[in-house]
Motif scaffolding. Structure first.
Motif, PDB file in Angstrom:
ATOM      1  N   TRP A   8      62.075  10.574  -8.705  1.00  0.00           N
ATOM      2  CA  TRP A   8      63.099  11.687  -8.434  1.00  0.00           C
ATOM      3  C   TRP A   8      64.048  11.768  -9.569  1.00  0.00           C
ATOM      4  CZ3 TRP A   8      61.975  15.022  -4.606  1.00  0.00           C
ATOM      5  CH2 TRP A   8      61.183  14.743  -3.772  1.00  0.00           C
ATOM      6  N   PHE A   9      64.525  13.051  -9.803  1.00  0.00           N
ATOM      7  CA  PHE A   9      65.489  13.434 -10.531  1.00  0.00           C
ATOM      8  C   PHE A   9      66.372  14.367 -10.151  1.00  0.00           C
ATOM      9  CE2 PHE A   9      62.023  11.865 -13.255  1.00  0.00           C
ATOM     10  CZ  PHE A   9      62.553  11.087 -14.131  1.00  0.00           C
ATOM     11  N   ASP A  10      67.795  14.179 -10.210  1.00  0.00           N
ATOM     12  CA  ASP A  10      68.764  15.206 -10.044  1.00  0.00           C
ATOM     13  C   ASP A  10      68.737  16.356 -10.918  1.00  0.00           C
ATOM     14  OD1 ASP A  10      69.965  13.450  -8.271  1.00  0.00           O
ATOM     15  OD2 ASP A  10      71.504  12.698  -9.381  1.00  0.00           O
ATOM     16  N   TYR A  11      68.938  17.563 -10.295  1.00  0.00           N
ATOM     17  CA  TYR A  11      68.659  18.892 -10.931  1.00  0.00           C
ATOM     18  C   TYR A  11      69.495  18.874 -12.259  1.00  0.00           C
ATOM     19  CZ  TYR A  11      66.805  21.171  -6.404  1.00  0.00           C
ATOM     20  OH  TYR A  11      66.099  21.538  -5.515  1.00  0.00           O
ATOM     21  N   ASP A  12      70.671  18.250 -12.088  1.00  0.00           N
ATOM     22  CA  ASP A  12      71.310  18.283 -13.457  1.00  0.00           C
ATOM     23  C   ASP A  12      71.289  17.342 -14.293  1.00  0.00           C
ATOM     24  OD1 ASP A  12      72.645  16.347 -11.747  1.00  0.00           O
ATOM     25  OD2 ASP A  12      74.533  17.335 -12.123  1.00  0.00           O
ATOM     26  N   GLU A  13      70.245  16.267 -14.067  1.00  0.00           N
ATOM     27  CA  GLU A  13      69.916  15.203 -14.893  1.00  0.00           C
ATOM     28  C   GLU A  13      68.333  15.016 -15.296  1.00  0.00           C
ATOM     29  OE1 GLU A  13      71.445  11.700 -13.148  1.00  0.00           O
ATOM     30  OE2 GLU A  13      73.367  12.363 -13.268  1.00  0.00           O
ATOM     31  N   VAL A  14      67.774  16.136 -15.164  1.00  0.00           N
ATOM     32  CA  VAL A  14      66.433  16.367 -15.553  1.00  0.00           C
ATOM     33  C   VAL A  14      66.335  16.005 -16.866  1.00  0.00           C
ATOM     34  CG1 VAL A  14      64.506  17.927 -15.729  1.00  0.00           C
ATOM     35  CG2 VAL A  14      65.715  18.164 -13.713  1.00  0.00           C
ATOM     36  N   PRO A  15      65.253  15.133 -17.652  1.00  0.00           N
ATOM     37  CA  PRO A  15      65.222  14.637 -18.889  1.00  0.00           C
ATOM     38  C   PRO A  15      64.230  15.576 -19.635  1.00  0.00           C
ATOM     39  CG  PRO A  15      63.876  13.198 -17.531  1.00  0.00           C
ATOM     40  CD  PRO A  15      64.676  14.310 -16.654  1.00  0.00           C
ATOM     41  N   TYR A  16      64.957  16.866 -19.956  1.00  0.00           N
ATOM     42  CA  TYR A  16      63.966  17.859 -20.527  1.00  0.00           C
ATOM     43  C   TYR A  16      63.496  17.371 -21.984  1.00  0.00           C
ATOM     44  CZ  TYR A  16      65.594  21.425 -17.170  1.00  0.00           C
ATOM     45  OH  TYR A  16      66.057  22.042 -16.056  1.00  0.00           O
ATOM     46  N   ASP A  17      64.004  16.397 -22.518  1.00  0.00           N
ATOM     47  CA  ASP A  17      63.607  15.774 -23.885  1.00  0.00           C
ATOM     48  C   ASP A  17      62.371  15.076 -23.661  1.00  0.00           C
ATOM     49  OD1 ASP A  17      65.198  13.965 -22.559  1.00  0.00           O
ATOM     50  OD2 ASP A  17      65.823  12.972 -24.514  1.00  0.00           O
ATOM     51  N   GLU A  18      61.983  14.857 -22.475  1.00  0.00           N
ATOM     52  CA  GLU A  18      60.757  13.945 -22.200  1.00  0.00           C
ATOM     53  C   GLU A  18      59.533  14.781 -21.448  1.00  0.00           C
ATOM     54  OE1 GLU A  18      61.232  10.127 -20.206  1.00  0.00           O
ATOM     55  OE2 GLU A  18      63.318  10.427 -20.614  1.00  0.00           O
ATOM     56  N   MET A  19      59.829  16.271 -21.675  1.00  0.00           N
ATOM     57  CA  MET A  19      58.961  17.243 -20.956  1.00  0.00           C
ATOM     58  C   MET A  19      58.453  18.165 -21.929  1.00  0.00           C
ATOM     59  SD  MET A  19      61.402  17.696 -17.668  1.00  0.00           S
ATOM     60  CE  MET A  19      60.410  18.686 -16.833  1.00  0.00           C
ATOM     61  N   TRP A  20      57.523  18.994 -21.579  1.00  0.00           N
ATOM     62  CA  TRP A  20      57.000  20.387 -22.386  1.00  0.00           C
ATOM     63  C   TRP A  20      58.350  20.983 -22.802  1.00  0.00           C
ATOM     64  CZ3 TRP A  20      52.308  20.788 -24.531  1.00  0.00           C
ATOM     65  CH2 TRP A  20      51.430  19.937 -24.022  1.00  0.00           C
ATOM     66  N   ASP A  21      58.462  21.549 -24.026  1.00  0.00           N
ATOM     67  CA  ASP A  21      59.527  22.351 -24.385  1.00  0.00           C
ATOM     68  C   ASP A  21      59.947  23.572 -23.818  1.00  0.00           C
ATOM     69  OD1 ASP A  21      60.019  20.584 -26.441  1.00  0.00           O
ATOM     70  OD2 ASP A  21      58.950  21.796 -28.100  1.00  0.00           O
ATOM     71  N   ASP A  22      58.838  23.996 -22.716  1.00  0.00           N
ATOM     72  CA  ASP A  22      59.032  25.549 -22.236  1.00  0.00           C
ATOM     73  C   ASP A  22      60.018  25.133 -20.996  1.00  0.00           C
ATOM     74  OD1 ASP A  22      56.953  25.160 -19.736  1.00  0.00           O
ATOM     75  OD2 ASP A  22      56.152  24.355 -21.467  1.00  0.00           O
ATOM     76  N   ASP A  23      59.910  24.080 -20.295  1.00  0.00           N
ATOM     77  CA  ASP A  23      60.475  23.615 -19.137  1.00  0.00           C
ATOM     78  C   ASP A  23      61.675  23.781 -18.887  1.00  0.00           C
ATOM     79  OD1 ASP A  23      57.986  22.645 -18.312  1.00  0.00           O
ATOM     80  OD2 ASP A  23      58.397  20.475 -18.474  1.00  0.00           O
ATOM     81  N   ARG A  24      62.741  23.817 -20.195  1.00  0.00           N
ATOM     82  CA  ARG A  24      64.062  24.053 -19.974  1.00  0.00           C
ATOM     83  C   ARG A  24      64.448  25.436 -19.867  1.00  0.00           C
ATOM     84  NH1 ARG A  24      66.048  20.978 -23.705  1.00  0.00           N
ATOM     85  NH2 ARG A  24      64.220  19.952 -24.290  1.00  0.00           N
ATOM     86  N   TYR A  25      63.354  26.594 -20.080  1.00  0.00           N
ATOM     87  CA  TYR A  25      63.779  27.793 -19.920  1.00  0.00           C
ATOM     88  C   TYR A  25      63.546  28.095 -18.747  1.00  0.00           C
ATOM     89  CZ  TYR A  25      64.066  27.299 -24.723  1.00  0.00           C
ATOM     90  OH  TYR A  25      64.635  26.745 -26.095  1.00  0.00           O
ATOM     91  N   TRP A  26      62.576  27.616 -17.679  1.00  0.00           N
ATOM     92  CA  TRP A  26      62.486  28.202 -16.586  1.00  0.00           C
ATOM     93  C   TRP A  26      62.551  27.285 -15.435  1.00  0.00           C
ATOM     94  CZ3 TRP A  26      59.064  25.440 -13.256  1.00  0.00           C
ATOM     95  CH2 TRP A  26      58.394  24.660 -14.172  1.00  0.00           C
ATOM     96  N   MET A  27      62.732  26.105 -15.594  1.00  0.00           N
ATOM     97  CA  MET A  27      63.167  25.225 -14.272  1.00  0.00           C
ATOM     98  C   MET A  27      64.492  25.453 -13.638  1.00  0.00           C
ATOM     99  SD  MET A  27      61.367  21.329 -14.926  1.00  0.00           S
ATOM    100  CE  MET A  27      61.404  21.046 -13.220  1.00  0.00           C
TER     101      MET A  27
END
Length: 155
Positions: free
Chosen positions: A103-122
């Motif tokens: 589980w991750f808090d919405y404001d602490e999602v580790p976008y740098d460990e995810m697909w690059d697109d995730d930061r634009y739609w999550m």
């Protein structure tokens, strides 16, 4: 083009999202939502329930479709993804050979460990919005070259 699904289990009361660290396949090592390829004679909704059960031992209740994406790698449209969210589920997220959930808090999602697109739609997912998008990566799927997201889409 391969149809696929993603499902994000959310706890709105404490603003947390369940992500999995993929242990194999496309995106191995990245944090993603559980999901997978839609099988023949299976609806996306049936697929998302089956995949979440297989990957983390949880049954989403009433998953709601909130998004659609087309993923292009190089010049080839590779995948069409149906995105679901569920706030109710049965079971406890459990590690499997495919996935390690956390589980991750919405404001602490580790976008740098995810697909690059995730930061634009999550953020739209967390806000309860619907969305559709297209994401163009290089042929290897390493670099996001172009993207577009539209919100307020009906399904």
């Amino acid at each position: 083009m391969q149809p696929a699904t993603l499902c994000y289990l959310l706890r709105p009361d404490d603003e947390a999202v369940l992500l999995i660290r993929k242990k194999r396949g496309l995106g191995e090592g990245k944090l993603v939502g559980p999901g997978g390829k839609v099988e023949d004679a299976e609806t996306p909704r049936e697929c998302v329930v089956r995949e979440v059960e297989e990957e983390i031992g949880v049954t989403p209740r009433d998953p709601e479709k909130v998004g659609e994406f087309e993923f292009v790698f190089g010049d080839d449209s590779e995948m069409f993804v149906h995105v679901f969210r569920a706030e109710a589920f049965a079971g406890t997220p459990t590690e499997s050979p495919e996935a390690d959930p956390a589980w991750f808090d919405y404001d602490e999602v580790p976008y740098d460990e995810m697909w690059d697109d995730d930061r634009y739609w999550m953020p739209h997912l967390f806000a309860g919005e619907t969305f559709a998008g297209e994401f163009v990566f290089d042929e290897a799927g390493e670099e996001l070259r172009d993207w577009a997201v539209e919100t307020g889409v009906g399904f």
